[in-house]
Motif scaffolding. Structure first.
Motif, PDB file in Angstrom:
ATOM      1  N   ILE A 154      43.627  31.143  35.913  1.00 40.56           N
ATOM      2  CA  ILE A 154      43.526  30.647  37.296  1.00 40.56           C
ATOM      3  C   ILE A 154      42.625  31.626  38.055  1.00 40.56           C
ATOM      4  N   THR A 155      41.586  31.100  38.707  1.00 36.36           N
ATOM      5  CA  THR A 155      40.557  31.985  39.285  1.00 36.36           C
ATOM      6  C   THR A 155      40.341  31.705  40.780  1.00 36.36           C
ATOM      7  N   PRO A 156      39.818  32.707  41.502  1.00 36.60           N
ATOM      8  CA  PRO A 156      39.622  32.577  42.954  1.00 36.60           C
ATOM      9  C   PRO A 156      38.203  32.095  43.310  1.00 36.60           C
ATOM     10  N   TRP A 157      37.984  31.927  44.617  1.00 36.52           N
ATOM     11  CA  TRP A 157      36.711  31.387  45.095  1.00 36.52           C
ATOM     12  C   TRP A 157      35.669  32.465  45.348  1.00 36.52           C
ATOM     13  N   ASN A 158      36.061  33.741  45.415  1.00 34.59           N
ATOM     14  CA  ASN A 158      35.076  34.720  45.903  1.00 34.59           C
ATOM     15  C   ASN A 158      34.002  35.082  44.880  1.00 34.59           C
ATOM     16  N   THR A 165      33.951  33.890  33.610  1.00 35.46           N
ATOM     17  CA  THR A 165      33.395  34.442  32.360  1.00 35.46           C
ATOM     18  C   THR A 165      34.095  35.743  31.960  1.00 35.46           C
ATOM     19  N   ARG A 166      34.584  36.498  32.962  1.00 29.26           N
ATOM     20  CA  ARG A 166      35.278  37.752  32.641  1.00 29.26           C
ATOM     21  C   ARG A 166      36.542  37.450  31.837  1.00 29.26           C
ATOM     22  N   LYS A 167      37.166  36.315  32.109  1.00 27.74           N
ATOM     23  CA  LYS A 167      38.361  35.929  31.351  1.00 27.74           C
ATOM     24  C   LYS A 167      37.975  35.161  30.086  1.00 27.74           C
ATOM     25  N   GLY A 234      43.565  36.583  41.977  1.00 25.57           N
ATOM     26  CA  GLY A 234      43.774  35.998  43.296  1.00 25.57           C
ATOM     27  C   GLY A 234      44.674  36.885  44.127  1.00 25.57           C
ATOM     28  N   SER A 235      45.416  36.278  45.009  1.00 28.26           N
ATOM     29  CA  SER A 235      46.225  37.064  45.944  1.00 28.26           C
ATOM     30  C   SER A 235      47.488  37.612  45.266  1.00 28.26           C
ATOM     31  N   THR A 236      47.997  38.702  45.813  1.00 26.35           N
ATOM     32  CA  THR A 236      49.215  39.318  45.279  1.00 26.35           C
ATOM     33  C   THR A 236      50.392  38.354  45.414  1.00 26.35           C
ATOM     34  N   GLU A 256      44.961  40.162  38.297  1.00 26.10           N
ATOM     35  CA  GLU A 256      43.948  40.910  39.065  1.00 26.10           C
ATOM     36  C   GLU A 256      44.149  40.485  40.506  1.00 26.10           C
ATOM     37  N   LEU A 257      44.788  41.345  41.317  1.00 28.65           N
ATOM     38  CA  LEU A 257      45.249  40.898  42.636  1.00 28.65           C
ATOM     39  C   LEU A 257      44.498  41.587  43.780  1.00 28.65           C
ATOM     40  N   GLY A 258      45.114  41.579  44.934  1.00 26.62           N
ATOM     41  CA  GLY A 258      44.436  42.087  46.124  1.00 26.62           C
ATOM     42  C   GLY A 258      44.282  43.599  46.131  1.00 26.62           C
ATOM     43  N   GLU A 387      46.746  45.487  55.669  1.00 31.95           N
ATOM     44  CA  GLU A 387      46.397  44.219  54.996  1.00 31.95           C
ATOM     45  C   GLU A 387      44.921  44.189  54.640  1.00 31.95           C
ATOM     46  N   GLU A 388      44.616  43.417  53.612  1.00 30.50           N
ATOM     47  CA  GLU A 388      43.230  43.182  53.208  1.00 30.50           C
ATOM     48  C   GLU A 388      42.579  42.286  54.281  1.00 30.50           C
ATOM     49  N   THR A 389      41.529  42.785  54.956  1.00 28.81           N
ATOM     50  CA  THR A 389      40.913  41.964  56.017  1.00 28.81           C
ATOM     51  C   THR A 389      40.086  40.826  55.412  1.00 28.81           C
TER      52      THR A 389
END
Ligand SMILES: NC(=O)c1ccc[n+]([C@@H]2O[C@H](COP(=O)([O-])OP(=O)(O)OC[C@H]3O[C@@H](n4cnc5c(N)ncnc54)[C@H](O)[C@@H]3O)[C@@H](O)[C@H]2O)c1
Length: 485
Positions: A154-158, A165-167, A234-236, A256-258, A387-389
Motif C-alpha cells: 500500500i503506497t502514498p501519493w507523495n 518500485t522501492r517495494k 504512509g501515515s503512522t 515506512e511511516l511519518g 506534528e508533521e506539517t
C-alpha cells in the motif's frame, strides 16, 4: 487530459493477472489535478472481491516466478528499468498532472524510482546462504533463503512511482509476487508502471495494481492467508491500524511511516552550505516528503545569520505555480486539507509568540498553493514542533548548546530522517550516535539513495527499503540440519 492520453501510458484500468479491468461495481475514483482542480481522469474503484482475485493471481504466478533464476528475474527488472527511463518524460507528465510536483522534480523521481529496479536486479544475484559450525560432530547446518511469498503493498501519493518500485523491485527480485494498492490521488503513475512492466515481459500475475477503497483492499490483503507480507508507506495512524490487522494471520509487515525531521545547524557549520541543504531538505515536493525537515534547530549565536540567508534563498530561488510551467519549483499541495494544516501550524505558532519572517498565508494563485513561509523563535509546545506539517513551512527553533540540540531533536515520537551541519569531526560522530533516527544527513540535505537502507525507528516504522537490507525484507531463512551418520 488530452495531453496525457497522448503519452500512451495513460491507462484508466486496474491491472490484475495481466488484464486491464474495471471495478465489479462500475464505481470510479475521480483523480484531480491539484494545480488546476480539473479532473485528470477516472480510475476504477476496486473493492475486496477484485483484490482477492488479484491475490489469487499473484499466488498462482508465484511458483513459476520463484523457480526462475535470480539472473532471469534480474533481466526482466532491468528491462522494466530501461523502459522507465525511455518513457521518463511521459511518466513525469502523468505524475505532475495527478500529484502536482514540478515536472523537473517528477523527472527526477522517475530516475530515482527506476534506480530501485536496477539496484534490486543487481542485489538479487547476491542472496547468499550460510554454513554454520554444528553443535555435534558429523553434522552440517546449512541456511538457505527463500522468497516470503505473495506481498500486499500500500503506497502514498507523495512519491507515486518511487514508493512502488522501492517495494516491487525488492519483492520481485527476491522471487515474491505482489499486489499494489496505490494512493487514490495518484493511481495513473501506478498503472503506467504496470504497462511498462507488462512490456518488459514480467509474467501475468507477478505484478498487480488495484486502485480503490483503502479499507476494503487492506481487509482483503490482511485477511487472506495467501498474503505473507504487508509493506506499507504512509501515515503512522494507518500503519498502526494495518499492523493490528496483519496480526490476524501473523503476516510479516514493513512500515515506512511519518517523520518529524530535525535539521540542526551548529555555530561551526558552513552556513551557506547549510542553507543550500535546508532548501533541498525543506522545499522539495513543496515540503510533502516524509524525510523533509520539520524543525530547524539553529544555535543561537548564528540564528539571525542563518534566518537572513535562508530568507534570501527562499525569496530568490522559489517560484510557486503549476508544475508544468517552466521555472516553477514549488507546486501545489495535494489538497485543501493540506493547505488548512499548514495554515493552522503557522497561525498556532504566531499566536504563541513565534515571529513571522516570510509568507504565512495561502498563495495568491489560490487553490492548493501555499506561499513558502519562514517563522522563527518557535518553541516545543507549538503544533509544528509535534506534528508533521507536510508543507512549505520552515520553522526555526533556537538552541544554546550541543546537548540541548540533541535533546530537542530526539523529543518526538518519530525517528525517520535527521540532518545536521557541523565542521567539527568529533561532534559529527557524537551527534550522529546520539540522534534516535534511522537516517542522518551530515552536511547534506539529500539522503535518499537506492544503495542505502531507508527507514525509521520509533513511530516512524519497521523495516528498511533499499540497500541489501531492503531485499532481506522479502526473504526468509530455512536451515537444514544434516546428520552425516
Ligand atoms: N517513511 C517513508 O518512507 C514515507 C514515504 C512517503 C510518505 N510517508 C508518509 O506518508 C504520509 C503521507 O501519505 P498519505 O497521506 O498518502 O498517507 P495515508 O496513510 O493517508 O495513505 C497512504 C496509503 O494508505 C491508504 N490508506 C488510507 N487509509 C487506509 C486504511 N484504513 N487501511 C489501509 N490503507 C489505507 C491510502 O489510500 C494510501 O494508499 C506522511 O505521514 C508521510 O510522512 C512516509
Amino acid at each position: 487530459m488530452e495531453a496525457l492520453k497522448e503519452t500512451q501510458l495513460y491507462c484508466p484500468f486496474a491491472y490484475i493477472d495481466g488484464s486491464w479491468v474495471a471495478a465489479d461495481s462500475g464505481e470510479q475514483i475521480n483523480v484531480i489535478n491539484p494545480a488546476s482542480q480539473e479532473i485528470v481522469g477516472d480510475m476504477p474503484r476496486l473493492g475486496k472481491e477484485e483484490t482477492l482475485r488479484a491475490i489469487d493471481a499473484a499466488d498462482a504466478a508465484l511458483p513459476a516466478w520463484r523457480a526462475m533464476t535470480s539472473m532471469e528475474r534480474a533481466d526482466l527488472l532491468l528491462k522494466w528499468h530501461d523502459l522507465m527511463l525511455e518513457h521518463q518524460q511521459d511518466l513525469a507528465m502523468l505524475m505532475t498532472h495527478e500529484q502536482g510536483k514540478p515536472l523537473k522534480e517528477a523527472q527526477g523521481e522517475i530516475v530515482y524510482a527506476a534506480s530501485f529496479l536496477r539496484w534490486f536486479a543487481e542485489e538479487a544475484r547476491r542472496v547468499y546462504g550460510e554454513t554454520i559450525p554444528p553443535a555435534k560432530a558429523n553434522q552440517r547446518i546449512v541456511v538457505t533463503k527463500h522468497p516470503v511469498g505473495v506481498v500486499g503493498a500500500i503506497t502514498p501519493w507523495n512519491f507515486p512511482a518511487a514508493m512502488i518500485t522501492r517495494k516491487a523491485g525488492a519483492a520481485l527480485a527476491a522471487g515474491c509476487t505482489i499486489v499494489v494498492k496505490p494512493a487514490s490521488q495518484t493511481p495513473f503513475s501506478a498503472t503506467a508502471l504496470a504497462m511498462l512492466a507488462e512490456r518488459a515481459g514480467i509474467p501475468r500475475g507477478v505484478f498487480n495494481v488495484v486502485p480503490g477503497s483503502a479499507a476494503e483492499i487492506a481487509e482483503a490483503m490482511t485477511t487472506s492467508p495467501k498474503v505473507r507480507k504487508i509493506t506499507f508507506t504512509g501515515s503512522t495512524e494507518v500503519g498502526r491500524q494495518l499492523m493490528a490487522q496483519a496480526a490476524e494471520h501473523i503476516q510479516k509487515i514493513s512500515l515506512e511511516l511519518g517523520g518529524n525531521a530535525p535539521f540542526i545547524v551548529f555555530e561551526d557549520a558552513d552556513l551557506d552550505a547549510a542553507v543550500e541543504g535546508a532548501m533541498a531538505a525543506k522545499f522539495r515536493n513543496a515540503g510533502q516528503t516524509c524525510v523533509c525537515t520539520n524543525r530547524f534547530l539553529v544555535q543561537s549565536s548564528v540564528v539571525n545569520a542563518f534566518c537572513e540567508k535562508l530568507a534570501v534563498a527562499m525569496n530568490s530561488e522559489l517560484t510557486v505555480g503549476d508544475g508544468t510551467k517552466s521555472g516553477v519549483n514549488i507546486g501545489p499541495l495535494i489538497d485543501e486539507k493540506a493547505v488548512k494544516k499548514v495554515s493552522e501550524h503557522v497561525q498556532d505558532a504566531i499566536d504563541n509568540g513565534a515571529e513571522l519572517i516570510l509568507g504565512g498565508h495561502p498563495h495568491p494563485l489560490g487553490g492548493n498553493f501555499f506561499t513558502p513561509t519562514l517563522i522563527s523563535a518557535v518553541t516545543k509546545d507549538m503544533k509544528v514542533a509535534k506534528e508533521e506539517t507536510f508543507g512549505p513551512l520552515a520553522a526555526i527553533f533556537p538552541f544554546d548548546d550541543e546537548q540541548t540540540a540533541i535533546d530537542m531533536a530526539n523529543d518526538t515520537e518519530y525517528g525517520l530522517a535527521s540532518y545536521f551541519y557541523s565542521r567539527d569531526l568529533g561532534r559529527v560522530w557524537r551527534v550522529s550516535d546520539a540522534l534516535e533516527y534511522g537516517m542522518v544527513g551530515v552536511n547534506t540535505g539529500l539522503i535518499s539513495n537506492a544503495a542505502a537502507p531507508f527507514g525509521g525507528v520509533k513511530a516512524s516504522g519497521l523495516g528498511r527499503e533499499g540497500g541489501h537490507q531492503g531485499l532481506e525484507e522479502f526473504l526468509e531463512t530455512k536451515y537444514l540440519c544434516i546428520d552425516l551418520g
